[in-house]
Design an enzyme around this catalytic site. Structure first.
Site, PDB file in Angstrom:
ATOM      1  N   GLU A  94       1.113 -10.158  -1.185  1.00  0.00           N
ATOM      2  CA  GLU A  94      -0.358 -10.855  -1.041  1.00  0.00           C
ATOM      3  C   GLU A  94      -0.985 -10.993  -2.697  1.00  0.00           C
ATOM      4  O   GLU A  94      -1.444 -11.627  -2.957  1.00  0.00           O
ATOM      5  CB  GLU A  94      -1.196  -9.992  -0.390  1.00  0.00           C
ATOM      6  CG  GLU A  94      -0.561 -10.181   1.257  1.00  0.00           C
ATOM      7  CD  GLU A  94      -1.478  -9.592   2.120  1.00  0.00           C
ATOM      8  OE1 GLU A  94      -2.706  -9.962   2.733  1.00  0.00           O
ATOM      9  OE2 GLU A  94      -1.334  -8.142   2.368  1.00  0.00           O
ATOM     10  N   GLY A 126       1.381  -5.939   0.787  1.00  0.00           N
ATOM     11  CA  GLY A 126       0.332  -6.219  -0.099  1.00  0.00           C
ATOM     12  C   GLY A 126       1.026  -6.522  -1.546  1.00  0.00           C
ATOM     13  O   GLY A 126       0.004  -7.257  -2.263  1.00  0.00           O
ATOM     14  N   GLU A 186       3.809  -6.704   8.149  1.00  0.00           N
ATOM     15  CA  GLU A 186       3.044  -6.171   8.785  1.00  0.00           C
ATOM     16  C   GLU A 186       2.943  -6.057  10.135  1.00  0.00           C
ATOM     17  O   GLU A 186       2.765  -5.155  10.700  1.00  0.00           O
ATOM     18  CB  GLU A 186       1.465  -6.519   8.234  1.00  0.00           C
ATOM     19  CG  GLU A 186       1.089  -6.388   6.950  1.00  0.00           C
ATOM     20  CD  GLU A 186       1.748  -7.005   5.685  1.00  0.00           C
ATOM     21  OE1 GLU A 186       1.178  -6.844   4.419  1.00  0.00           O
ATOM     22  OE2 GLU A 186       2.429  -7.939   6.005  1.00  0.00           O
ATOM     23  N   ALA A 237       0.831  -1.024   0.035  1.00  0.00           N
ATOM     24  CA  ALA A 237       0.011   0.061  -0.003  1.00  0.00           C
ATOM     25  C   ALA A 237       0.861   1.129   0.106  1.00  0.00           C
ATOM     26  O   ALA A 237       1.963   1.366   0.716  1.00  0.00           O
ATOM     27  CB  ALA A 237      -0.947  -0.071   1.183  1.00  0.00           C
TER      28      ALA A 237
END
Length: 266
Positions: A120, A117, A140, A72
């Site tokens: 991911e 992310g 994270e 992000a």
């Protein structure tokens, strides 16, 4: 080459390899960080590709040689209200969901950093190739969070669970070499040949029957989330659908006539 350029992504469809599409995250100045605009444009492009009858394989990669996606865009999130954060996160969730549910195989060509992310997103694809200088991580826990768009569930499905837990607990980065050893990466290439080699892999896949490709992805994904008996029942249902298709007959004719099959997807 047919190119459709958005503000934050680029979509290419090759004229000579019609079955393959390449979707590129195109914010190299921000290490291809995922922001709201990129998420919305990815959803638009994936929706368009989902209904493109010519597509058999999708390649997802990042612009440049430094970064696939670093997660992000924290600059965008600075000062963002909780409501706006949640709205943005819903977009991010939908992107990884659409990749997992895309009807045909998706290959992620990881051309650099795949962090948070970004990793991911890579995990949401069916196969992963990577440049030898790529780097991976789910940091994270270092930020008071946990992965929130599938990371904890997907990583433990593609590598040994104890290794996955260590990566999640420590938030450490790991190399392409380690990723290959863990089972995360299918193939490793030098950065200058990554995309071409990935296209060759996609070509080998795209030459097979479209109904078979769709069925294999669906059955493997759904079967891995259930017990063996249910998984085998799903497989048999898909098998008989393929067995009763026109393409199955075309495959037999082509084999006996020593020619390439002309698949119709029906």
């Amino acid at each position: 080459m047919v190119v459709k350029t958005y503000e934050t992504i680029k979509l290419e469809k090759s004229a000579d390899k019609k079955e393959i599409a390449i979707l590129t995250l195109n914010r190299p100045g921000s290490m291809n960080a995922l922001n709201t605009k990129m998420a919305i444009e990815l959803l638009e492009a994936l929706q368009e590709l989902k209904y493109d009858d010519n597509i058999r394989v999708l390649i997802l990669t990042g612009e440049g040689e430094k970064s696939f996606c670093v997660g992000a865009d924290l600059k965008e999130r600075n000062g963002m209200s909780q409501q706006d954060w949640k709205r943005q996160h819903d977009y991010f969730e939908e992107v990884t969901e659409k990749l997992r549910e895309f009807p045909f195989p998706v290959i992620c060509a990881v051309n650099g950093y795949a962090l948070g992310g970004g990793m991911e997103i890579a995990l949401s694809c069916d196969l992963r190739t990577a440049s030898s200088n790529a780097s991976f991580g789910l940091p994270e826990a270092k930020l008071g969070l946990i992965p929130g768009i599938g990371g904890t569930q997907l990583i433990s499905r593609v590598m040994p669970i104890a290794v996955a837990k260590e990566i999640l607990f420590t938030g450490k980065r790991f190399s392409t070499k380690e990723g290959k050893e863990y089972g995360l990466i299918n193939h490793v290439y030098e950065s200058e040949s990554l995309l071409n080699e990935t296209v060759q892999l996609a070509t080998a896949i795209s030459e097979n029957a479209p109904l078979s490709l769709k069925a294999i992805k669906k059955v493997v994904n759904k079967g891995s989330d259930t017990d063996l008996s249910t998984g085998i029942a799903l497989e048999l249902e898909a098998y008989y659908k393929c067995a009763n298709s026109e393409d199955r007959l075309e495959g037999i004719y082509a084999f006996n006539e020593k020619r390439k099959p002309s698949w119709q997807g029906k």
